[in-house]
Motif scaffolding. Sequence first.
Motif: not given
Length: 96
Positions: A1-12, A22-25, A57-63
């Motif tokens: 099955m194909l799943t598309v994964i998108t992410y937005d990580v706050n890089t401030e 880490r998410v990209a790798r 586990e790799l992200i900060d869900p508040s950001k």
Amino acid sequence: MLTVITYDVNTEDPAGRKRLRRVARHCVNYGQRVQNSVFECVADAATMARIKAELVELIDPSKDSLRFYCLGNGYRAKIEHVGAKQTYEAEGFLAL
């Protein structure tokens, strides 16, 4: 099955830039990058559940945010590509 994964990580801050790398790798290990923060992954349900758990586990869900779009096994009829970036065969070998 194909799943598309998108992410937005706050890089401030430096921690955010580290999370982004880490998410990209992690996504590169399982799928094909089709845009800067968009990956297409062909995996069974169990593998996809593991990938999701690892990414959470790799992200900060508040950001940061993750989105998963499950296109299923009949995904070929659901994808239309227009533009400069070359398309690829999702179930073929991954380009390195």
